[in-house]
Write an enzyme that holds these catalytic residues in place. Structure first.
Site, short mmCIF file in Angstrom:
data_model
loop_
_atom_site.label_atom_id
_atom_site.label_comp_id
_atom_site.label_asym_id
_atom_site.label_seq_id
_atom_site.Cartn_x
_atom_site.Cartn_y
_atom_site.Cartn_z
N GLU A 49 -7.09 -7.23 12.74
CA GLU A 49 -6.10 -7.99 13.53
C GLU A 49 -6.75 -8.66 14.74
OE1 GLU A 49 -7.02 -5.28 15.13
OE2 GLU A 49 -5.26 -4.12 15.73
N HIS A 54 -8.97 1.72 22.14
CA HIS A 54 -9.37 1.77 20.72
C HIS A 54 -10.87 1.54 20.54
CE1 HIS A 54 -5.29 2.15 19.45
NE2 HIS A 54 -4.92 0.99 19.97
N ASP A 61 -0.39 5.43 26.12
CA ASP A 61 -0.13 4.26 25.27
C ASP A 61 0.55 4.74 23.98
OD1 ASP A 61 -1.41 1.21 24.85
OD2 ASP A 61 -1.10 2.29 22.96
N HIS A 71 -0.12 3.94 21.03
CA HIS A 71 -1.10 4.15 19.97
C HIS A 71 -2.11 5.23 20.35
CE1 HIS A 71 0.26 -0.10 19.59
NE2 HIS A 71 0.32 0.23 18.31
N ASP A 78 3.66 0.25 25.71
CA ASP A 78 4.24 -0.05 24.40
C ASP A 78 5.10 1.09 23.85
OD1 ASP A 78 1.80 1.29 24.24
OD2 ASP A 78 0.88 -0.16 22.87
C1 SP5 Z 1 -4.13 -1.51 23.05
C2 SP5 Z 1 -3.11 -1.49 21.94
O1 SP5 Z 1 -1.95 -1.20 22.17
N1 SP5 Z 1 -3.52 -1.89 20.73
C3 SP5 Z 1 -2.64 -1.90 19.61
C4 SP5 Z 1 -3.24 -2.53 18.42
C5 SP5 Z 1 -2.28 -2.56 17.28
N2 SP5 Z 1 -2.77 -3.38 16.25
C6 SP5 Z 1 -2.09 -3.29 15.00
C7 SP5 Z 1 -0.75 -3.87 15.11
C8 SP5 Z 1 -0.04 -3.70 13.81
C9 SP5 Z 1 1.36 -4.13 14.02
N3 SP5 Z 1 2.16 -3.73 12.94
C10 SP5 Z 1 3.53 -3.69 13.33
C11 SP5 Z 1 4.34 -3.08 12.27
C12 SP5 Z 1 5.76 -3.05 12.76
N4 SP5 Z 1 6.60 -2.66 11.70
ZN ZN Z 2 -0.90 0.51 22.21
#
Ligand code: SP5
Ligand code: ZN
Length: 342
Positions: free
Chosen positions: A118, A160, A196, A198, A285
């Site tokens: 991505e 990440h 965060d 993630h 987020d």
């Molecule tokens: C720093 C940070 O928050 N990085 C996050 C990176 C996320 N990248 C992958 C995003 C994929 C989004 N898919 C959304 C699915 C919603 N159903």
């Molecule tokens: Zn994040």
């Protein structure tokens, strides 16, 4: 508390993110910082200071030299290869390909160093990533110099990014670089608390075999959410680092009561550990309206958890990570900082 900020974050302005099979405008965009700055100004929150230049020495304490060489030359090599678009990885050293070394050719090399496709690399990315590390290190210097807390308005984010890996919108691990700086300046034990949405896979990987940096992360269960392949509760550290990595994977739809319970558990672990400083990987987020996440925090919850983190009574460096509901990112960020200062 002071906020550290530089306009150089604008140099990270890629045009493309691979999302659902389409190239879309990136969620991780310069407007995020503009919203935070506007809210800091509207609420007259502290002074904004420019970063100092620390060079690459503190960055090299965390990241591999060959990886830094790759980051600093990737865009030029990609252009020299004649490609029209931004640099995106398409091939990885995946399972059953044990010959894992960086190939010479740029398509192979970008795949070797990449976590997730991505994230496009574009002109200015390396310069912005270096500036973000300087922002984190300047915040660290403020706190090491006696400030109760500081806010490093880092962009691009970092958690990440591992020793030799970019992706998830991250290139240099700003929080890890700052945590290492606390250690190198004499702090015996440092905690990195990652709130965060993630999992902070890069920070976990960097400190996984070390007892001197305690890493704790509250995040969407990797069975359901990016980065998918790290962040389970049974990842507790290895070797001398056993017991110093703590993951709190949480289910889709998690709202503040369950999230705050995990936070209190993490804060108790930090107290018991005897941390001398805390680095907070501050992602916004977790907000209920974040476009790529699935927790249900309300804006007032951010104020509340800022208060809870303050109760640790420790020198605290906040480092910006993710958060993509662009207008509310400002409100929720300043809520954490003001809750901390109450
Ligand atoms: C720093 C940070 O928050 N990085 C996050 C990176 C996320 N990248 C992958 C995003 C994929 C989004 N898919 C959304 C699915 C919603 N159903
Ligand atoms: Zn994040």
């Amino acid at each position: 508390m002071k906020t550290v900020h530089t306009e150089k974050h604008r140099l990270r302005a890629s045009k493309t993110e691979l999302n659902g099979g389409q190239l879309v405008p990136p969620f991780e965009c310069p407007e995020r910082v503009e919203h935070i700055l506007a809210e800091l100004a509207a609420r007259r929150h502290g002074e904004i200071v420019a970063p100092d230049a620390f060079g690459l020495a503190p960055v090299r304490r965390i990241h591999d030299g060959a990886y830094l060489d790759f980051l600093s030359t990737c865009w030029e090599e990609w252009q020299a290869a004649g490609y029209a678009g931004e640099a995106i990885a398409t091939t990885w050293p995946s399972r059953r390909m044990p010959l894992s070394r960086p190939p010479r050719e740029i398509d192979g090399r970008i795949g070797y160093y990449c976590l997730a496709a991505e994230t496009s690399i574009s002109g200015g990315t390396w310069e912005a990533a270096q500036a973000a590390a300087d922002v984190a290190l300047t915040g660290q210097a403020l706190v090491a110099g006696g400030a109760r807390a500081a806010f490093a308005l880092c962009r691009p984010p970092g958690h990440h990014a591992a020793q030799d890996m970019f992706g998830g919108y991250c290139f240099l691990n700003n929080a890890a670089i700052a945590a290492q700086a606390f250690r190198d300046q004499g702090a015996a034990r440092v905690a990195v608390l990652d709130v965060d949405f993630h999992h902070g896979n890069g920070t976990q990987a960097i400190f996984y075999d070390r007892p001197d940096v305690l890493f704790l992360s509250l995040h969407g269960d990797p069975d359901e959410a990016f980065p998918y392949f790290l962040g389970a509760a049974d990842e507790t550290g290895t070797g001398a680092g056993e017991g110093f990595n703590v993951n709190y994977p949480l289910a889709p739809g998690t709202a503040y009561p369950a999230w705050a319970e995990a936070l209190e558990n993490a804060l108790a672990r930090i107290r018991a550990y005897g941390a001398e400083a805390v680095v907070v990987s501050l992602g916004l987020d977790t907000f209920k309206e974040d476009p790529i996440s699935f927790f249900k925090l309300e804006s007032a919850d951010f104020t509340d958890y800022g208060r809870r983190i303050a109760r640790l009574g420790l020198p605290t460096l906040f480092v910006l990570e993710g958060g993509y509901a662009v207008a509310e990112v400002g409100i929720n960020t300043v809520n954490v900082l003001t809750g901390f200062e109450e």
